[in-house]
Design an enzyme around this catalytic site. Structure first.
Site, PDB file in Angstrom:
ATOM      1  N   ARG A  46      38.368  -3.337 -88.094  1.00 31.27           N
ATOM      2  CA  ARG A  46      39.119  -2.877 -86.591  1.00 31.27           C
ATOM      3  C   ARG A  46      38.793  -1.320 -86.456  1.00 31.27           C
ATOM      4  NH1 ARG A  46      42.318   0.797 -84.572  1.00 31.27           N
ATOM      5  NH2 ARG A  46      43.769   0.554 -86.539  1.00 31.27           N
ATOM      6  N   CYS A  81      39.276   6.893 -83.822  1.00 29.48           N
ATOM      7  CA  CYS A  81      39.659   6.208 -82.893  1.00 29.48           C
ATOM      8  C   CYS A  81      38.865   6.835 -81.591  1.00 29.48           C
ATOM      9  CB  CYS A  81      41.117   6.473 -82.354  1.00 29.48           C
ATOM     10  SG  CYS A  81      41.604   6.024 -80.782  1.00 29.48           S
TER      11      CYS A  81
END
Ligand code: HMG
Ligand code: MG
Length: 308
Positions: free
Chosen positions: A14, A239
Site C-alpha cells: 500500500r 505519500c
C-alpha cells in the site's frame, strides 16, 4: 513457536506502491503480497480503496484482494477514506480497515480534500459499520511530528486527533511520521503527549526513513513500550500528497534489528529479502533497503539471528 513480542504490519503493497511513478502490474502486486504473506508478518496492508483519480496506482485494489492467496492467521487490511471505500473493502473481504486523517490541516486538505474535523465526521459511520461487520479498525494520524507544509506539529495536537479517533471506536491508533523527520526525542515528546489518551498497547508507529532515523525511532518507541510497528519490505514508500516523503523503515531491517536483539517478531528476514527481490525486479530498480543490498551476513556471524 513462542508468541512474537513485536507485531509487524507490512505496508509495502500500500504505502510502497501508491507512490511509484511507473505502472505496476496487478500480477506483480499479487506476487509481492503472496511472498509477504509467507514472511511471518502479522498483517499485510494490501491496498487502499480510495479514488482512482487521486491514487491511480491502487485502482486495482479489488482485483488484488480477490487474487491473493490468503494465509490463515495473517490479517489483510486496506485503507478506506469514506463509506464508498468501506463498501468496496467489505465486498473484497478484508479483515480490517484503516481510516486516515492528520494532525495538520493543510496536509489533511491536500490528502483527502477535507478538514480534520470533517474527516472525523466522515469516519463516524465508517467505523460504526466496520465494527458492526466485526472488522478491526485502525486510525492513522499523519504528520505526527511534522508537516511538509506547516512544519513542526505540536504533540498535543496529535494527541487530540488520536483521542477523537479513539472516541469514534478505532481499536488502534497509528502515528505516522509521514515525511520522516523524527529523532528519538520527538518520539518521547509524542508518546508523553499520548499518556492518558491512548495506551501504548493500542499505538502503532509508522516511521518513514527519509532522514535515516527510522530504526532509531523504532527502537526508542520499543523502549517506551510500543509493540506494534509498520514497515515496508524493501524500504519503498511515501505519500503522493506529502512532498519529500520517501520510504518506510524497511521491514527486513526492522526485523533483523529486533531479532538479533532477542525480540521476537514472528517474521523471517530471508523471506522478506525474497519479497524485496521480487518487487525490485518488478519496479526495475534497486530498493532503498541497505539490508536488501548487503544481504544477510555470510558466513553467518553467529547463530543468534533468529528469523532468518
Ligand atoms: P473528493 O474529490 O473530495 O471526493 O476526494 P468526492 O466524494 O467529491 O468524489 C470524487 C470522485 O471520487 C467521485 O467520482 C467519487 O465517486 C470518487 P466521479 O464522480 O468524479 O467519477 N470516490 C471514490 N472512488 C473510489 N473509492 C472511494 C471514493 N471516494 C470517492 N473511496 C477522497 C476525497 C477522500 C475520495 C480523495 O481525496 C482520495 O481518494 N484521497 C486519497 C489520498 C490517499 O490515498 N493518500 C495516500 C494515503 S495516506 C498516507 O499515505 C499516509 C499514511 O501512510 C500514514 C503516514 O505516512 O503518515 C497512511
Ligand atoms: Mg506512510
Amino acid at each position: 513457536m513462542t508468541n512474537p513480542t513485536v507485531r509487524i504490519t507490512e505496508v509495502g503493497p500500500r504505502d510502497g506502491l501508491q507512490n511509484e511513478k511507473a505502472t505496476i502490474s496487478t500480477d506483480a502486486k499479487v506476487a509481492y503480497v503472496d511472498r509477504l504473506s509467507r514472511s511471518g508478518c502479522a498483517e499485510v496492508e494490501v491496498t487502499s480503496f480510495v479514488s482512482p483519480k487521486w491514487v491511480p496506482q491502487l485502482a486495482d485494489a479489488a482485483e488484488v484482494l480477490a487474487r491473493i492467496a490468503r494465509v490463515p492467521g495473517v490479517v489483510y487490511s486496506a485503507l478506506v477514506p469514506n463509506e464508498k471505500g468501506l463498501d468496496a473493502a467489505l465486498a473484497a473481504r478484508v479483515d480490517k480497515v484503516s481510516v486516515f486523517t492528520a494532525a495538520s490541516e493543510t496536509f489533511c486538505r491536500r490528502n483527502v480534500n477535507a478538514s480534520i474535523a470533517e474527516t472525523i465526521e466522515r469516519f463516524r459511520p465508517v467505523v460504526a459499520r466496520a465494527k458492526a461487520a466485526r472488522l478491526a479498525v485502525r486510525g492513522y494520524v499523519s504528520c505526527a511530528v511534522a508537516c511538509p507544509f506547516e512544519g513542526p506539529i505540536q504533540p498535543r495536537a496529535v494527541a487530540d486527533v488520536s483521542r477523537a479517533l479513539s472516541d469514534l471506536g478505532c481499536d488502534e491508533i497509528d502515528l505516522g511520521d509521514t515525511i520522516g523527520v523524527a529523532a528519538p526525542a520527538d518520539i518521547d515528546r509524542l508518546l508523553d503527549a499520548h499518556e492518558g489518551v491512548v495506551a501504548p498497547d493500542r499505538i502503532t508507529m509508522h516511521l518513514h526513513d527519509t532522514r535515516g532515523t527510522g530504526l532509531l525511532c523504532a527502537w526508542r518507541s520499543y523502549e517506551r513500550g510500543i509493540r506494534s510497528f509498520d514497515a515496508s519490505c524493501g524500504g519503498i514508500g511515501g505519500c503522493p500528497y506529502a512532498p519529500g516523503a520517501s520510504g518506510n523503515v524497511a521491514t527486513e531491517e526492522l526485523v533483523y534489528a529486533f531479532e538479533r536483539s532477542g525480540i521476537a517478531t514472528g517474521a523471517r528476514v530471508s523471506a522478506l529479502l525474497e519479497a524485496a527481490a521480487g518487487i525490485a525486479e518488478a519496479l526495475g530498480r534497486a530498493l532503498p533497503s541497505k539490508l536488501a543490498k548487503a544481504g544477510l551476513p555470510r558466513p553467518s556471524i553467529d547463530g543468534s539471528c533468529q528469523g532468518t
